[in-house]
Scaffold this active site. Structure first.
Site, mmCIF file in Angstrom:
data_model
loop_
_atom_site.group_PDB
_atom_site.id
_atom_site.type_symbol
_atom_site.label_atom_id
_atom_site.label_comp_id
_atom_site.label_asym_id
_atom_site.label_seq_id
_atom_site.Cartn_x
_atom_site.Cartn_y
_atom_site.Cartn_z
ATOM 1 N N CYS A 83 -40.613 137.268 -70.246
ATOM 2 C CA CYS A 83 -41.256 135.968 -70.412
ATOM 3 C C CYS A 83 -40.130 134.953 -70.522
ATOM 4 O O CYS A 83 -39.347 134.985 -71.472
ATOM 5 C CB CYS A 83 -42.120 135.923 -71.666
ATOM 6 N N TYR A 144 -37.375 132.106 -77.147
ATOM 7 C CA TYR A 144 -36.948 132.769 -75.908
ATOM 8 C C TYR A 144 -35.459 133.094 -75.983
ATOM 9 O O TYR A 144 -35.043 134.234 -75.733
ATOM 10 C CB TYR A 144 -37.234 131.887 -74.696
ATOM 11 N N LYS A 182 -43.382 129.447 -60.795
ATOM 12 C CA LYS A 182 -42.999 129.204 -62.188
ATOM 13 C C LYS A 182 -43.589 127.922 -62.762
ATOM 14 O O LYS A 182 -43.485 127.669 -63.957
ATOM 15 C CB LYS A 182 -41.474 129.181 -62.320
#
Length: 318
Positions: A83, A144, A182
């Site tokens: 991810c 992230y 994306k």
């Protein structure tokens, strides 16, 4: 077979295409095609097989337990699946996808004694002003970046126990073909192309964080160059480590907009206010220190923004 996880995604699909160009059609792509639009990234590629990411993980775990797995013989894994949404704040989801999954594949590759080449990220540096592969410079600004750092740390802690090649690539700002799926996370180059095609002007953030409008700068690296480094490492099994993968140059966002405007011979830059939600969570400047990659023996040059964006626009209009 060579496995490419995230093989229907941006960097993964480019890797598959490059492996095909080498004559390798025995490529096992692992991905999640819940977003079926990603199929277009593989439509011109040849695959030996495809597995859903959950099915692949289950088979890998079975093999590690010594149970029948129905996996074919695997000679290397390129682990690009993750991810990669830097605005995702579900930490449990992020760690399951980017940390726990990666750990299983790492141990599988060591068990099989095969190369494991994986995607890390420049997001591990976050608010740092120095981009060298060392803990003192790692200051992620989002979950992230933390998920990628956590796996890099895991690799470092277990380094002495490895018998097979392990390479982590800290990707900087990658752009190029096969990224359209994306959406908002696609590169600025792609968004500027789309804006001009809609009859709009390319949009950039205005002045912020001590930078003049459009002059926030990143290390923008063309996806073809990224693939070349991945394949070079596969060809050099003696090379292991965590490496920055950028050009070694910082170029302003304005350079991308100007290249797109020059290419289409239309438009001007529209500057917008810097978003409140990104303040304190945004890298205004990155530049990869690629000394370690050079010391490992990689000699090829990297495209400039003007060279890479022009090549990308040629592909988009091809």
């Amino acid at each position: 077979m060579i496995v490419v996880t995230g093989g229907a995604g941006f960097i993964g699909a480019n890797l598959v295409k490059a492996l095909n160009a080498r004559g390798r059609e025995d490529v096992l792509v692992v991905d999640d095609l819940s977003d079926g639009t990603k199929f277009v990234n593989l439509a011109d590629c040849t695959l030996g097989d495809y597995l859903d990411k959950d099915d692949f993980l289950a088979r890998v775990k079975a093999e590690l337990r010594g149970e029948p797995s129905e996996l074919p013989p695997i000679e290397a894994i390129f682990h690009e699946g993750a991810c990669s949404d830097t605005t995702e704040w579900d930490g449990k989801f992020m760690l399951e996808n980017n940390f726990e999954y990666s750990k299983v594949l790492l141990h599988f590759c060591q068990y099989k004694r095969i190369p494991f080449l994986y995607a890390s990220s420049a997001a591990t540096y976050g608010g740092s002003e120095v981009f060298v592969e060392a803990p003192e410079h790692e200051k992620p600004l989002n979950v992230y970046g933390y998920s990628k750092l956590l796996f890099d740390q895991y690799v470092r802690v277990h380094w002495e126990s490895f018998d097979a090649q392990v390479v982590g690539f800290r990707y900087f700002n990658v752009y190029g073909p096969r990224e359209q799926h994306k959406g908002k996370m696609a590169s600025v180059a792609y968004h500027h192309h789309s804006q001009v095609k809609r009859g709009e002007n390319p949009k950039l953030f205005g002045a912020w964080d001590g930078y003049e409008a459009g002059m926030q700068s990143r290390d923008f690296v063309y996806v073809g160059d990224v693939v070349d480094v991945n394949l070079w490492c596969l060809d050099h099994p003696e090379v292991s480590g965590i490496f920055n993968l950028g050009t070694g140059r910082a170029e302003p966002f304005k350079a991308i907009a100007e290249t797109v405007i020059d290419y289409y011979a239309t438009g001007k830059i529209d500057y917008i206010d810097f978003p409140e939600e990104l303040k304190g969570r945004y890298q205004s400047y990155t530049r990869a220190d690629i000394s370690r990659l050079r010391e490992a023996g990689y000699k090829a040059e990297f495209k400039t923004v003007r060279e890479g964006v022009s090549a990308y626009l040629d592909w988009l209009n091809g």
